[in-house]
Design an enzyme around this catalytic site. Structure first.
Site, PDB file in Angstrom:
ATOM      1  N   TYR A  18       1.803   8.284   5.105  1.00 25.28           N
ATOM      2  CA  TYR A  18       1.666   8.687   3.650  1.00 25.28           C
ATOM      3  C   TYR A  18       2.189   9.631   2.576  1.00 25.28           C
ATOM      4  O   TYR A  18       2.908  10.726   2.458  1.00 25.28           O
ATOM      5  CB  TYR A  18       0.440  10.086   3.545  1.00 25.28           C
ATOM      6  CG  TYR A  18      -1.153   9.131   4.869  1.00 25.28           C
ATOM      7  CD1 TYR A  18      -1.279   7.940   4.888  1.00 25.28           C
ATOM      8  CD2 TYR A  18      -1.440  10.400   4.942  1.00 25.28           C
ATOM      9  CE1 TYR A  18      -1.926   7.756   5.254  1.00 25.28           C
ATOM     10  CE2 TYR A  18      -3.306   9.485   5.520  1.00 25.28           C
ATOM     11  CZ  TYR A  18      -3.012   8.835   5.914  1.00 25.28           C
ATOM     12  OH  TYR A  18      -4.602   8.376   6.392  1.00 25.28           O
ATOM     13  N   TYR A  47       2.888  12.813   7.044  1.00 28.17           N
ATOM     14  CA  TYR A  47       3.375  11.785   8.265  1.00 28.17           C
ATOM     15  C   TYR A  47       3.633  10.041   7.093  1.00 28.17           C
ATOM     16  O   TYR A  47       3.847   9.759   5.604  1.00 28.17           O
ATOM     17  CB  TYR A  47       1.924  11.339   7.806  1.00 28.17           C
ATOM     18  CG  TYR A  47       1.463   9.784   8.592  1.00 28.17           C
ATOM     19  CD1 TYR A  47       2.343   8.981   9.310  1.00 28.17           C
ATOM     20  CD2 TYR A  47       0.510   8.943   7.895  1.00 28.17           C
ATOM     21  CE1 TYR A  47       1.537   8.020   9.783  1.00 28.17           C
ATOM     22  CE2 TYR A  47      -0.217   7.822   8.534  1.00 28.17           C
ATOM     23  CZ  TYR A  47       0.087   6.840  10.115  1.00 28.17           C
ATOM     24  OH  TYR A  47      -0.176   5.625   9.878  1.00 28.17           O
ATOM     25  N   GLY A  92      -1.116  -3.162   5.058  1.00 28.28           N
ATOM     26  CA  GLY A  92       0.019  -4.593   5.471  1.00 28.28           C
ATOM     27  C   GLY A  92       0.285  -4.236   6.736  1.00 28.28           C
ATOM     28  O   GLY A  92       0.841  -2.817   7.060  1.00 28.28           O
ATOM     29  N   HIS A 112       1.026  -1.351  -0.322  1.00 25.80           N
ATOM     30  CA  HIS A 112       0.100  -0.296  -0.505  1.00 25.80           C
ATOM     31  C   HIS A 112       1.002   1.149   0.354  1.00 25.80           C
ATOM     32  O   HIS A 112       0.283   2.633   0.206  1.00 25.80           O
ATOM     33  CB  HIS A 112      -1.200   0.069   1.267  1.00 25.80           C
ATOM     34  CG  HIS A 112      -1.820  -1.216   1.089  1.00 25.80           C
ATOM     35  ND1 HIS A 112      -2.429  -2.355   0.423  1.00 25.80           N
ATOM     36  CD2 HIS A 112      -3.502   0.065   1.609  1.00 25.80           C
ATOM     37  CE1 HIS A 112      -3.297  -2.779   0.085  1.00 25.80           C
ATOM     38  NE2 HIS A 112      -4.356  -2.086   1.001  1.00 25.80           N
ATOM     39  N   GLY A 142       3.105  -4.939   7.237  1.00 26.42           N
ATOM     40  CA  GLY A 142       4.520  -4.599   7.405  1.00 26.42           C
ATOM     41  C   GLY A 142       5.451  -3.167   7.562  1.00 26.42           C
ATOM     42  O   GLY A 142       5.973  -2.409   8.329  1.00 26.42           O
TER      43      GLY A 142
HETATM   44  P1  FDA Z   1       4.025  -1.661   1.675  1.00 31.16           P
HETATM   45  O1  FDA Z   1       4.420  -3.309   1.418  1.00 31.16           O
HETATM   46  O2  FDA Z   1       4.113  -1.027   0.533  1.00 31.16           O
HETATM   47  O3  FDA Z   1       5.339  -1.251   2.645  1.00 31.16           O
HETATM   48  C1  FDA Z   1       6.220  -0.206   2.645  1.00 31.16           C
HETATM   49  C2  FDA Z   1       6.841   0.593   3.099  1.00 31.16           C
HETATM   50  O4  FDA Z   1       7.106  -0.363   4.241  1.00 31.16           O
HETATM   51  C3  FDA Z   1       8.158  -0.064   2.155  1.00 31.16           C
HETATM   52  O5  FDA Z   1       9.351   1.031   1.732  1.00 31.16           O
HETATM   53  C4  FDA Z   1       8.289  -1.955   2.515  1.00 31.16           C
HETATM   54  O6  FDA Z   1       9.454  -1.836   1.688  1.00 31.16           O
HETATM   55  C5  FDA Z   1       8.427  -1.252   4.307  1.00 31.16           C
HETATM   56  N1  FDA Z   1       8.079  -2.090   4.073  1.00 31.16           N
HETATM   57  C6  FDA Z   1       6.968  -3.657   4.209  1.00 31.16           C
HETATM   58  N2  FDA Z   1       7.095  -4.400   4.492  1.00 31.16           N
HETATM   59  C7  FDA Z   1       8.242  -5.239   5.215  1.00 31.16           C
HETATM   60  C8  FDA Z   1       8.468  -5.315   6.616  1.00 31.16           C
HETATM   61  N3  FDA Z   1       8.386  -6.367   6.687  1.00 31.16           N
HETATM   62  N4  FDA Z   1      10.301  -4.822   6.920  1.00 31.16           N
HETATM   63  C9  FDA Z   1      10.589  -3.990   6.968  1.00 31.16           C
HETATM   64  N5  FDA Z   1      10.403  -2.855   5.758  1.00 31.16           N
HETATM   65  C10 FDA Z   1       8.601  -3.429   5.408  1.00 31.16           C
HETATM   66  N6  FDA Z   1      -2.181   4.247   7.596  1.00 31.16           N
HETATM   67  C11 FDA Z   1      -3.058   4.824   8.180  1.00 31.16           C
HETATM   68  O7  FDA Z   1      -1.784   5.220   9.177  1.00 31.16           O
HETATM   69  N7  FDA Z   1      -4.138   4.708   8.736  1.00 31.16           N
HETATM   70  C12 FDA Z   1      -5.114   4.312   7.754  1.00 31.16           C
HETATM   71  O8  FDA Z   1      -6.214   3.960   7.878  1.00 31.16           O
HETATM   72  C13 FDA Z   1      -4.038   3.917   6.606  1.00 31.16           C
HETATM   73  N8  FDA Z   1      -5.064   3.917   5.820  1.00 31.16           N
HETATM   74  C14 FDA Z   1      -4.903   3.915   4.019  1.00 31.16           C
HETATM   75  C15 FDA Z   1      -5.848   3.244   3.155  1.00 31.16           C
HETATM   76  C16 FDA Z   1      -5.315   2.487   2.020  1.00 31.16           C
HETATM   77  C17 FDA Z   1      -5.736   2.629   0.290  1.00 31.16           C
HETATM   78  C18 FDA Z   1      -3.610   3.071   1.836  1.00 31.16           C
HETATM   79  C19 FDA Z   1      -3.074   3.188   0.690  1.00 31.16           C
HETATM   80  C20 FDA Z   1      -2.840   3.486   2.527  1.00 31.16           C
HETATM   81  C21 FDA Z   1      -3.254   3.325   3.637  1.00 31.16           C
HETATM   82  N9  FDA Z   1      -2.253   3.670   4.807  1.00 31.16           N
HETATM   83  C22 FDA Z   1      -3.228   4.176   6.189  1.00 31.16           C
HETATM   84  C23 FDA Z   1      -0.975   3.917   4.638  1.00 31.16           C
HETATM   85  C24 FDA Z   1       0.044   2.765   5.339  1.00 31.16           C
HETATM   86  O9  FDA Z   1      -0.432   2.586   6.411  1.00 31.16           O
HETATM   87  C25 FDA Z   1       1.168   2.559   4.379  1.00 31.16           C
HETATM   88  O10 FDA Z   1       1.076   2.993   3.227  1.00 31.16           O
HETATM   89  C26 FDA Z   1       1.959   2.020   4.635  1.00 31.16           C
HETATM   90  O11 FDA Z   1       2.883   2.111   4.995  1.00 31.16           O
HETATM   91  C27 FDA Z   1       1.329   0.221   4.435  1.00 31.16           C
HETATM   92  O12 FDA Z   1       2.200  -0.693   4.526  1.00 31.16           O
HETATM   93  P2  FDA Z   1       1.835  -2.393   3.619  1.00 31.16           P
HETATM   94  O13 FDA Z   1       2.760  -3.392   4.534  1.00 31.16           O
HETATM   95  O14 FDA Z   1       0.542  -2.176   3.059  1.00 31.16           O
HETATM   96  O15 FDA Z   1       2.676  -2.103   2.598  1.00 31.16           O
END
Ligand code: FDA
Length: 534
Positions: A475, A472, A178, A112, A180
């Site tokens: 974001y 943030y 996610g 995300h 992570g």
């Molecule tokens: P993704 O996999 O894209 O990772 C994001 C970053 O973290 C990247 O740099 C990645 O390399 C790194 N990363 C991922 N997994 C890792 C791991 N295991 N170890 C180390 N690094 C890792 N935020 C919020 O606070 N409240 C909310 O309500 C929402 N709602 C929301 C809705 C929608 C539709 C979106 C697209 C986004 C949000 N967000 C949010 C923002 C969200 O918290 C933010 O985009 C997160 O980083 C997403 O985490 P993911 O693991 O999905 O992203």
């Protein structure tokens, strides 16, 4: 750390991997894949763990969790391979081989990232996708849970709700996000006023560092443990799993939505909200969502402001409270619904009254094309300022635009700014975020939508935090500054974006990075740099 050793070099594997990798791969890419396949040392595992470009499943695995389809076009740089580890040793092998053969990696959990940094890079790269690390273990007796990084928030909420209605976790609104990335960047949701951030409730973690060592809270030390709870993903290591403290909620909570538009005195009500929302009792959270909608006058558009609330209690207690503290809203009982906390997550995710199974659906939130930005507001915006930004929603580029205002106060007022890397605590009335989207067929004109949101952001400058203009981390916005794509990025250069996300905590993050990853193995366009060039 001792990496997995292989004593026999199975000739068959070499043949398999070279034929899969294709003759056109650059030497180092082929060497990386060969190295990895030899470490996996089992051909049936290889086919489940390594997806190369000529694998028929490559595109579906790549696209499976791309939330912002701005980064899913033919022009978007693609990874040489996607690695989907089944066990920890596969991750260690990926670290070892990518280091040895000079390939960058992107770590992906839920995909995300607003700027696609978990699956896009301008330099040759592989994706380490944690989609198989998604276990959730809830222990209601001790009010804790272990959750792996590849799980979604929906899977965590579902796991809690399957065992109890009176425990919850204060993380994000959207169930497909996610764990992570979300936990790594702070993570807020509808319990923010009562309990603060997701990161405030992490009590242990399992991390693999740049040397392939598996660390927990005790072995990583308090500095690194501090840094991973909000200092951003892909900087300090790969977090495999998190131990979290669950929080109490009543079995019945109440939600409501009250919509007001330009023809209903909305400017004045929104103006009042700024004085009220952060001072309400912690049990009441009333956020604001602004969008353009059709007006009751045929063919016309108006701007709708939705006041959406969660109350940790029943409707009979809520109504007199809102009537006393925020009478301008005109809340009526028919606006309200009682439900469990997990159902309230669906309500905020715009899937009310559906079965909780929907929390497990990774496609429940439609994939969209968007650009977003964030701000923090410390003084109420005058009515004239509100009128100005509401009117921008009537511009034609704002058909798929939205603004979200998240009230602070409550627990956020109590936690010191340096407790965790996330610094935006006391003194903030609310967090504002802006998003603009467009249709796929309008991609060629994406510039005009991005210009719109940049203009909107410029307009807001007068009314939001200054020096630094805070943002943030979760974001993510590359407009506010970025590291060099290749080569060293100095402290001064990274400070441009670093102080906006982390304020003075940026300095401590740089110190931790310099200690734990001085070679800058984990890096991307907005990762914390070490103090000196590796
Ligand atoms: P993704 O996999 O894209 O990772 C994001 C970053 O973290 C990247 O740099 C990645 O390399 C790194 N990363 C991922 N997994 C890792 C791991 N295991 N170890 C180390 N690094 C890792 N935020 C919020 O606070 N409240 C909310 O309500 C929402 N709602 C929301 C809705 C929608 C539709 C979106 C697209 C986004 C949000 N967000 C949010 C923002 C969200 O918290 C933010 O985009 C997160 O980083 C997403 O985490 P993911 O693991 O999905 O992203």
């Amino acid at each position: 750390m001792k990496f997995l050793q292989y004593s026999v070099l199975p000739f068959l594997l070499v043949v398999v991997i070279l034929s899969l990798s294709g003759a056109t791969l650059a030497h180092s890419h082929g060497d990386f894949l060969l190295c990895l396949s030899l470490h996996l040392a089992n051909s049936s595992t290889i086919s489940k763990v390594i997806y190369m470009r000529n694998n028929p499943s490559y595109s579906s695995v790549l696209n499976a969790s791309i939330q912002n389809t701005r980064f899913s076009t033919p022009a978007t740089p693609k990874p040489l391979a996607i690695i989907t580890p089944l066990k920890t040793s596969h991750i260690q092998s990926t670290i070892y081989c990518s280091k040895k053969h000079g390939l960058q990696r992107r770590i992906r959990s839920g995909g995300h990232d607003f700027e696609g940094l978990s699956y896009v890079s301008e330099v040759p790269f592989v994706i380490l996708d944690l989609l198989n690390f998604r276990a959730v273990k809830v222990d209601t007796k001790n009010k804790v849970a272990w959750v792996q990084s590849g799980a979604t928030l929906g899977e965590l909420y579902y796991g809690i709700a399957a065992k109890t209605k009176t425990l919850a976790f204060p993380a994000g609104i959207c169930p497909t996000v996610g764990i992570g990335g979300h936990f790594s960047g702070g993570g807020y949701g509808i319990l923010i006023r009562k309990y603060g951030l997701a990161a405030d409730h992490i009590i242990d973690a399992q991390l693999i560092d740049a040397n392939g060592r598996i660390l927990n809270r005790k072995s990583m030390g308090e500095d690194l443990f501090w840094a991973i709870r909000g200092g951003g993903g892909n900087t300090f290591g790969i977090v495999l799993a998190w131990k979290i403290k669950l929080v109490p909620v009543p079995a019945v909570v109440t939600v409501f939505t009250v919509n007001k538009n330009l023809e209903q005195n909305v400017t004045k009500i929104l103006h009042r909200w700024q004085y009220i929302a952060h001072k309400l009792p912690d049990d009441l959270y009333v956020d604001v969502g602004i969008t353009k909608v059709s007006s009751s006058q045929a063919g016309k558009k108006t701007v709708q402001v939705a006041f959406i609330a969660l109350f940790l209690g029943g409707v009979d207690e809520l109504i007199p409270l809102v009537q006393e503290r925020f009478p301008e809203l005109g809340l009526a009982k028919e606006n309200c619904s009682e439900m469990s906390w997990a159902e309230s997550v669906l309500y905020f995710g715009r899937a009310p009254r559906k079965s909780l199974d929907i929390l497990l659906d990774k496609n429940v939130i439609p994939r969209t094309i968007f650009k977003a930005k964030s701000d923090y507001v410390k003084e109420p915006i005058p009515e004239s300022g509100i009128e100005g930004f509401l009117s921008m929603f009537l511009e034609k580029e704002a058909d798929f635009a939205a603004m979200l205002m998240v009230p602070f106060g409550g627990k956020m007022e109590e936690i010191p700014e340096n407790e965790l890397p996330y610094p935006h605590r006391a003194g903030n009335l609310f967090q504002a975020s802006y998003i603009v989207g467009w249709r796929k067929e309008e991609n060629a004109e994406s510039g005009k939508y991005i210009s719109w949101i940049r203009r909107f952001y410029s307009y807001m400058a007068t009314y939001v935090s200054k020096s630094p203009r805070e943002a943030y981390f979760n974001y993510r916005d590359l407009d506010i500054g970025s590291n060099n794509i290749s080569g060293y990025t100095s402290y001064q250069q990274a400070s441009i974006w670093g102080f906006k996300y982390f304020k003075n905590n940026f300095k401590r993050l740089v110190q931790v990075k310099t200690t734990v990853d001085p070679m800058n193995f984990f890096r991307n366009e907005q990762s914390i740099p070490p103090l000196s060039s590796p």
